[in-house]
Design a protein around this motif. Structure first.
Motif, mmCIF file in Angstrom:
data_model
loop_
_atom_site.group_PDB
_atom_site.id
_atom_site.type_symbol
_atom_site.label_atom_id
_atom_site.label_comp_id
_atom_site.label_asym_id
_atom_site.label_seq_id
_atom_site.Cartn_x
_atom_site.Cartn_y
_atom_site.Cartn_z
ATOM 1 N N LYS A 68 0.570 -1.009 -0.254
ATOM 2 C CA LYS A 68 0.069 -0.130 0.148
ATOM 3 C C LYS A 68 0.463 1.248 -0.040
ATOM 4 C CE LYS A 68 -3.343 0.741 3.107
ATOM 5 N NZ LYS A 68 -3.953 0.483 4.050
ATOM 6 N N THR A 69 1.875 1.367 0.866
ATOM 7 C CA THR A 69 3.082 2.619 0.738
ATOM 8 C C THR A 69 3.353 2.842 -0.821
ATOM 9 O OG1 THR A 69 3.159 1.884 3.231
ATOM 10 C CG2 THR A 69 4.617 3.364 1.964
ATOM 11 N N ALA A 70 4.003 1.456 -1.407
ATOM 12 C CA ALA A 70 4.541 1.893 -2.604
ATOM 13 C C ALA A 70 3.185 1.862 -3.954
ATOM 14 C CB ALA A 70 5.880 0.884 -3.260
ATOM 15 N N LYS A 71 1.911 1.813 -3.231
ATOM 16 C CA LYS A 71 0.863 1.808 -3.849
ATOM 17 C C LYS A 71 1.345 0.635 -5.075
ATOM 18 C CE LYS A 71 0.421 6.217 -4.788
ATOM 19 N NZ LYS A 71 -0.411 7.144 -4.568
ATOM 20 N N HIS A 72 1.848 -0.884 -5.099
ATOM 21 C CA HIS A 72 1.964 -1.235 -6.167
ATOM 22 C C HIS A 72 1.643 -3.019 -5.471
ATOM 23 C CE1 HIS A 72 5.443 -3.289 -4.810
ATOM 24 N NE2 HIS A 72 6.188 -1.998 -4.897
ATOM 25 N N PHE A 73 1.510 -3.890 -6.602
ATOM 26 C CA PHE A 73 0.634 -5.130 -6.358
ATOM 27 C C PHE A 73 1.291 -5.825 -7.610
ATOM 28 C CE2 PHE A 73 -3.799 -5.028 -9.130
ATOM 29 C CZ PHE A 73 -3.661 -3.255 -9.313
ATOM 30 N N SER A 74 1.405 -7.266 -7.644
ATOM 31 C CA SER A 74 1.491 -8.558 -7.861
ATOM 32 C C SER A 74 0.855 -9.434 -7.753
ATOM 33 C CB SER A 74 2.962 -8.289 -8.047
ATOM 34 O OG SER A 74 3.792 -7.213 -7.742
ATOM 35 N N LEU A 75 0.776 -9.861 -9.493
ATOM 36 C CA LEU A 75 0.767 -11.430 -9.178
ATOM 37 C C LEU A 75 2.032 -12.895 -9.379
ATOM 38 C CD1 LEU A 75 -2.504 -13.372 -9.857
ATOM 39 C CD2 LEU A 75 -1.695 -12.454 -12.316
ATOM 40 N N HIS A 76 1.680 -13.391 -9.103
ATOM 41 C CA HIS A 76 2.552 -14.435 -9.000
ATOM 42 C C HIS A 76 2.191 -15.730 -9.380
ATOM 43 C CE1 HIS A 76 5.294 -11.893 -6.760
ATOM 44 N NE2 HIS A 76 4.768 -11.494 -6.480
ATOM 45 N N ILE A 77 2.146 -16.323 -10.775
ATOM 46 C CA ILE A 77 1.823 -18.138 -10.374
ATOM 47 C C ILE A 77 2.927 -18.854 -10.503
ATOM 48 C CG2 ILE A 77 0.626 -19.319 -12.595
ATOM 49 C CD1 ILE A 77 -0.514 -16.356 -14.021
ATOM 50 N N THR A 78 2.854 -19.549 -9.887
ATOM 51 C CA THR A 78 4.143 -21.067 -9.920
ATOM 52 C C THR A 78 3.548 -22.067 -10.751
ATOM 53 O OG1 THR A 78 2.791 -21.546 -7.572
ATOM 54 C CG2 THR A 78 4.582 -20.097 -7.708
ATOM 55 N N GLU A 79 4.916 -22.886 -10.832
ATOM 56 C CA GLU A 79 4.443 -24.256 -12.155
ATOM 57 C C GLU A 79 3.493 -23.867 -13.224
ATOM 58 O OE1 GLU A 79 4.756 -26.166 -7.641
ATOM 59 O OE2 GLU A 79 3.052 -26.934 -9.171
ATOM 60 N N THR A 80 3.890 -22.981 -14.242
ATOM 61 C CA THR A 80 3.275 -22.668 -14.757
ATOM 62 C C THR A 80 2.710 -23.688 -15.842
ATOM 63 O OG1 THR A 80 5.130 -21.695 -15.944
ATOM 64 C CG2 THR A 80 3.611 -20.004 -14.600
ATOM 65 N N GLN A 81 1.667 -23.387 -16.494
ATOM 66 C CA GLN A 81 1.350 -24.949 -16.945
ATOM 67 C C GLN A 81 0.112 -24.116 -18.329
ATOM 68 O OE1 GLN A 81 -1.928 -26.467 -14.924
ATOM 69 N NE2 GLN A 81 -0.427 -27.166 -12.946
ATOM 70 N N PRO A 82 0.662 -24.711 -19.373
ATOM 71 C CA PRO A 82 -0.275 -24.554 -20.832
ATOM 72 C C PRO A 82 -1.512 -23.911 -20.495
ATOM 73 C CG PRO A 82 0.413 -26.435 -21.103
ATOM 74 C CD PRO A 82 0.993 -26.922 -19.680
ATOM 75 N N GLU A 83 -2.010 -24.027 -20.365
ATOM 76 C CA GLU A 83 -3.674 -23.461 -19.423
ATOM 77 C C GLU A 83 -4.272 -22.346 -19.068
ATOM 78 O OE1 GLU A 83 -2.791 -26.308 -18.740
ATOM 79 O OE2 GLU A 83 -3.284 -27.003 -16.554
ATOM 80 N N ASP A 84 -2.677 -22.301 -18.484
ATOM 81 C CA ASP A 84 -2.375 -20.134 -17.754
ATOM 82 C C ASP A 84 -2.229 -19.546 -19.303
ATOM 83 O OD1 ASP A 84 -0.194 -21.681 -14.962
ATOM 84 O OD2 ASP A 84 -2.064 -21.609 -15.395
ATOM 85 N N SER A 85 -1.814 -19.742 -20.169
ATOM 86 C CA SER A 85 -1.562 -18.766 -21.348
ATOM 87 C C SER A 85 -2.961 -17.820 -21.277
ATOM 88 C CB SER A 85 -1.682 -20.053 -22.265
ATOM 89 O OG SER A 85 -0.279 -20.363 -22.475
ATOM 90 N N ALA A 86 -2.567 -16.984 -21.244
ATOM 91 C CA ALA A 86 -4.078 -15.956 -21.422
ATOM 92 C C ALA A 86 -3.661 -14.680 -21.291
ATOM 93 C CB ALA A 86 -5.007 -16.306 -20.206
ATOM 94 N N VAL A 87 -4.461 -13.759 -22.032
ATOM 95 C CA VAL A 87 -4.406 -12.233 -21.422
ATOM 96 C C VAL A 87 -4.488 -12.096 -19.763
ATOM 97 C CG1 VAL A 87 -4.490 -9.883 -21.482
ATOM 98 C CG2 VAL A 87 -4.318 -11.408 -23.488
ATOM 99 N N TYR A 88 -3.350 -11.001 -19.114
ATOM 100 C CA TYR A 88 -4.161 -10.799 -17.141
ATOM 101 C C TYR A 88 -4.797 -9.563 -16.887
ATOM 102 C CZ TYR A 88 -3.257 -16.076 -15.916
ATOM 103 O OH TYR A 88 -3.294 -16.963 -16.278
ATOM 104 N N PHE A 89 -5.089 -9.404 -16.229
ATOM 105 C CA PHE A 89 -5.829 -8.230 -16.347
ATOM 106 C C PHE A 89 -5.874 -7.395 -14.814
ATOM 107 C CE2 PHE A 89 -6.694 -6.271 -20.153
ATOM 108 C CZ PHE A 89 -7.524 -7.519 -21.398
#
Lengths: 113, 111
Positions: A68-89
Protein backbone atom coordinates in the motif's frame (compact mmCIF):
# COMPACT_ATOMS: atom_id res chain seq x y z
CA UNK A 1 -7.51 10.91 -12.55
CA UNK A 2 -7.28 7.32 -11.45
CA UNK A 3 -4.78 5.24 -13.33
CA UNK A 4 -3.49 1.67 -13.20
CA UNK A 5 -0.23 0.81 -14.96
CA UNK A 6 0.61 -2.79 -15.74
CA UNK A 7 3.91 -4.40 -16.78
CA UNK A 8 5.03 -6.21 -18.79
CA UNK A 9 2.68 -6.09 -21.76
CA UNK A 10 3.88 -9.52 -22.94
CA UNK A 11 5.56 -12.31 -21.01
CA UNK A 12 6.83 -15.67 -22.18
CA UNK A 13 7.95 -18.29 -19.68
CA UNK A 14 8.99 -21.93 -19.85
CA UNK A 15 6.40 -24.39 -18.63
CA UNK A 16 7.03 -25.08 -14.96
CA UNK A 17 8.69 -21.71 -14.31
CA UNK A 18 7.12 -18.81 -12.44
CA UNK A 19 5.52 -15.70 -13.91
CA UNK A 20 5.18 -12.31 -12.25
CA UNK A 21 3.00 -9.41 -13.42
CA UNK A 22 3.24 -6.03 -11.70
CA UNK A 23 0.80 -3.14 -11.38
CA UNK A 24 0.84 0.31 -9.82
CA UNK A 25 -2.15 2.48 -9.00
CA UNK A 26 -2.52 6.20 -8.50
CA UNK A 27 -5.54 6.61 -6.20
CA UNK A 28 -4.44 6.05 -2.62
CA UNK A 29 -8.11 5.56 -1.64
CA UNK A 30 -8.30 2.33 -3.66
CA UNK A 31 -8.88 -0.61 -1.38
CA UNK A 32 -9.81 -3.55 -3.59
CA UNK A 33 -7.53 -5.11 -6.22
CA UNK A 34 -8.88 -7.89 -8.44
CA UNK A 35 -7.09 -9.82 -11.16
CA UNK A 36 -8.91 -11.07 -14.24
CA UNK A 37 -7.87 -13.72 -16.74
CA UNK A 38 -9.08 -13.64 -20.33
CA UNK A 39 -8.48 -16.70 -22.45
CA UNK A 40 -8.52 -16.37 -26.22
CA UNK A 41 -12.01 -15.64 -27.48
CA UNK A 42 -13.54 -15.67 -24.01
CA UNK A 43 -14.73 -13.11 -21.50
CA UNK A 44 -12.53 -11.89 -18.62
CA UNK A 45 -13.06 -13.81 -15.39
CA UNK A 46 -11.96 -13.08 -11.84
CA UNK A 47 -9.15 -15.35 -10.66
CA UNK A 48 -8.05 -13.76 -7.40
CA UNK A 49 -8.47 -10.52 -5.48
CA UNK A 50 -6.99 -8.77 -2.46
CA UNK A 51 -8.18 -6.07 -0.12
CA UNK A 52 -6.08 -3.31 1.34
CA UNK A 53 -6.08 -4.76 4.85
CA UNK A 54 -4.17 -7.80 3.61
CA UNK A 55 -0.59 -7.95 2.29
CA UNK A 56 -0.71 -11.30 0.52
CA UNK A 57 -3.24 -13.87 -0.59
CA UNK A 58 -2.71 -17.33 -2.11
CA UNK A 59 -4.92 -19.71 -4.03
CA UNK A 60 -3.09 -22.86 -5.10
CA UNK A 61 -0.51 -21.80 -7.73
CA UNK A 62 -1.62 -18.16 -7.77
CA UNK A 63 -0.68 -15.48 -5.26
CA UNK A 64 -1.14 -11.73 -5.10
CA UNK A 65 0.89 -9.29 -3.01
CA UNK A 66 0.03 -5.71 -2.14
CA UNK A 67 2.30 -2.87 -1.00
CA UNK A 68 0.00 0.00 0.00
CA UNK A 69 2.83 2.39 0.80
CA UNK A 70 4.33 2.04 -2.66
CA UNK A 71 0.90 1.64 -4.27
CA UNK A 72 1.79 -1.46 -6.20
CA UNK A 73 0.54 -5.03 -6.35
CA UNK A 74 1.68 -8.14 -8.17
CA UNK A 75 0.38 -11.45 -9.46
CA UNK A 76 2.60 -14.51 -9.06
CA UNK A 77 1.91 -17.77 -10.88
CA UNK A 78 4.10 -20.72 -9.90
CA UNK A 79 4.66 -24.01 -11.77
CA UNK A 80 3.11 -22.54 -14.91
CA UNK A 81 1.08 -24.79 -17.18
CA UNK A 82 -0.13 -24.42 -20.80
CA UNK A 83 -3.62 -23.50 -19.60
CA UNK A 84 -2.15 -20.43 -17.89
CA UNK A 85 -1.64 -18.87 -21.33
CA UNK A 86 -4.03 -15.90 -21.48
CA UNK A 87 -4.25 -12.13 -21.07
CA UNK A 88 -4.21 -11.03 -17.45
CA UNK A 89 -5.67 -7.71 -16.25
CA UNK A 90 -5.03 -6.09 -12.90
CA UNK A 91 -7.52 -3.59 -11.55
CA UNK A 92 -8.11 -1.22 -8.66
CA UNK A 93 -11.22 0.28 -7.17
CA UNK A 94 -12.72 1.87 -4.11
CA UNK A 95 -15.07 -0.65 -2.55
CA UNK A 96 -18.50 0.90 -2.46
CA UNK A 97 -21.92 0.22 -3.88
CA UNK A 98 -21.42 2.55 -6.82
CA UNK A 99 -17.83 2.50 -7.97
CA UNK A 100 -16.00 1.76 -11.17
CA UNK A 101 -13.08 -0.59 -11.55
CA UNK A 102 -10.01 0.81 -13.30
CA UNK A 103 -8.19 -1.82 -15.34
CA UNK A 104 -4.56 -2.05 -16.37
CA UNK A 105 -3.69 -2.46 -20.03
CA UNK A 106 -3.19 -6.22 -19.76
CA UNK A 107 -0.34 -8.74 -19.95
CA UNK A 108 -0.30 -11.45 -22.59
CA UNK A 109 1.26 -14.49 -20.92
CA UNK A 110 2.55 -17.32 -23.12
CA UNK A 111 3.76 -20.62 -21.68
CA UNK A 112 6.44 -22.32 -23.78
CA UNK A 113 6.33 -26.14 -23.75
CA UNK B 1 -24.93 -18.70 -11.71
CA UNK B 2 -24.66 -15.10 -12.93
CA UNK B 3 -25.46 -14.62 -16.54
CA UNK B 4 -24.62 -11.51 -18.56
CA UNK B 5 -25.71 -11.66 -22.16
CA UNK B 6 -25.16 -9.35 -25.11
CA UNK B 7 -27.49 -9.08 -28.06
CA UNK B 8 -24.93 -9.90 -30.77
CA UNK B 9 -21.54 -11.59 -30.94
CA UNK B 10 -20.67 -10.02 -34.28
CA UNK B 11 -22.06 -6.90 -35.91
CA UNK B 12 -21.18 -5.10 -39.14
CA UNK B 13 -22.47 -1.56 -39.66
CA UNK B 14 -21.87 1.26 -42.10
CA UNK B 15 -20.40 4.64 -41.26
CA UNK B 16 -23.10 7.02 -40.06
CA UNK B 17 -25.53 4.32 -38.95
CA UNK B 18 -27.09 4.38 -35.49
CA UNK B 19 -26.03 1.29 -33.57
CA UNK B 20 -27.58 -0.27 -30.47
CA UNK B 21 -25.72 -2.77 -28.32
CA UNK B 22 -27.84 -4.45 -25.69
CA UNK B 23 -26.76 -6.05 -22.44
CA UNK B 24 -28.92 -8.00 -20.02
CA UNK B 25 -28.04 -9.45 -16.59
CA UNK B 26 -30.18 -11.78 -14.54
CA UNK B 27 -28.75 -11.23 -11.03
CA UNK B 28 -30.49 -8.00 -10.01
CA UNK B 29 -27.15 -6.16 -10.01
CA UNK B 30 -27.16 -2.43 -9.38
CA UNK B 31 -24.02 -1.60 -11.36
CA UNK B 32 -23.58 -2.13 -15.08
CA UNK B 33 -20.69 -1.12 -17.32
CA UNK B 34 -19.70 -0.81 -20.97
CA UNK B 35 -16.07 -1.25 -22.00
CA UNK B 36 -14.30 -1.36 -25.29
CA UNK B 37 -11.29 -3.61 -25.71
CA UNK B 38 -8.56 -2.84 -28.23
CA UNK B 39 -5.16 -4.58 -28.57
CA UNK B 40 -2.59 -3.02 -26.24
CA UNK B 41 -5.12 -0.67 -24.64
CA UNK B 42 -6.80 -3.03 -22.22
CA UNK B 43 -10.37 -2.49 -21.05
CA UNK B 44 -11.41 1.13 -21.34
CA UNK B 45 -14.59 2.23 -19.60
CA UNK B 46 -17.10 4.04 -21.80
CA UNK B 47 -20.04 4.50 -19.43
CA UNK B 48 -21.41 2.95 -16.30
CA UNK B 49 -24.69 3.00 -14.42
CA UNK B 50 -25.25 2.40 -10.72
CA UNK B 51 -29.04 2.49 -10.82
CA UNK B 52 -31.98 2.69 -13.18
CA UNK B 53 -31.91 5.92 -15.19
CA UNK B 54 -28.53 6.84 -13.65
CA UNK B 55 -25.38 7.02 -15.75
CA UNK B 56 -21.82 8.22 -15.38
CA UNK B 57 -19.20 8.88 -18.02
CA UNK B 58 -16.18 6.67 -18.07
CA UNK B 59 -12.82 7.39 -19.64
CA UNK B 60 -13.88 7.47 -23.31
CA UNK B 61 -17.56 8.55 -23.58
CA UNK B 62 -17.20 10.62 -26.73
CA UNK B 63 -19.35 9.33 -29.57
CA UNK B 64 -21.41 7.09 -27.27
CA UNK B 65 -24.54 7.35 -25.16
CA UNK B 66 -26.30 4.86 -22.88
CA UNK B 67 -29.75 4.02 -21.64
CA UNK B 68 -30.87 2.17 -18.54
CA UNK B 69 -34.64 2.07 -18.33
CA UNK B 70 -34.79 -1.24 -16.46
CA UNK B 71 -32.44 -2.62 -13.85
CA UNK B 72 -31.50 -5.69 -15.89
CA UNK B 73 -30.81 -3.94 -19.18
CA UNK B 74 -28.07 -1.49 -20.15
CA UNK B 75 -27.82 -0.28 -23.74
CA UNK B 76 -24.89 1.34 -25.51
CA UNK B 77 -25.76 3.62 -28.41
CA UNK B 78 -23.51 4.84 -31.19
CA UNK B 79 -25.44 7.79 -32.60
CA UNK B 80 -23.42 7.91 -35.82
CA UNK B 81 -20.98 5.03 -36.14
CA UNK B 82 -17.47 5.79 -37.34
CA UNK B 83 -14.64 3.50 -38.41
CA UNK B 84 -12.64 4.31 -35.27
CA UNK B 85 -15.42 2.71 -33.25
CA UNK B 86 -14.57 -0.69 -34.72
CA UNK B 87 -13.74 -2.69 -31.60
CA UNK B 88 -14.76 -5.41 -29.17
CA UNK B 89 -17.43 -4.16 -26.75
CA UNK B 90 -17.80 -5.81 -23.38
CA UNK B 91 -20.66 -5.33 -20.98
CA UNK B 92 -20.30 -6.13 -17.27
CA UNK B 93 -22.39 -6.07 -14.13
CA UNK B 94 -21.64 -6.04 -10.42
CA UNK B 95 -23.83 -6.22 -7.35
CA UNK B 96 -22.97 -5.53 -3.73
CA UNK B 97 -20.28 -8.20 -3.85
CA UNK B 98 -16.96 -7.35 -5.41
CA UNK B 99 -16.79 -9.58 -8.46
CA UNK B 100 -17.59 -8.02 -11.81
CA UNK B 101 -19.15 -10.36 -14.36
CA UNK B 102 -18.56 -9.83 -18.05
CA UNK B 103 -20.71 -10.63 -21.04
CA UNK B 104 -19.33 -12.56 -24.04
CA UNK B 105 -18.57 -9.41 -26.02
CA UNK B 106 -19.76 -7.92 -29.30
CA UNK B 107 -17.23 -7.50 -32.06
CA UNK B 108 -18.38 -4.45 -33.99
CA UNK B 109 -16.99 -3.61 -37.41
CA UNK B 110 -17.84 -0.25 -38.96
CA UNK B 111 -17.14 -0.02 -42.68
Amino acid sequence: GENVEQHPSTLSVQEGDSAVIKCTYSDSASNYFPWYKQELGKRPQLIIDIRSNVGEKKDQRIAVTLNKTAKHFSLHITETQPEDSAVYFCAATLQSSASKIIFGSGTRLSIRP
Amino acid sequence: DVKVTQSSRYLVKRTGEKVFLECVQDMDHENMFWYRQDPGLGLRLIYFSYDVKMKEKGDIPEGYSVSREKKERFSLILESASTNQTSMYLCASRGTEDEQYFGPGTRLTVT
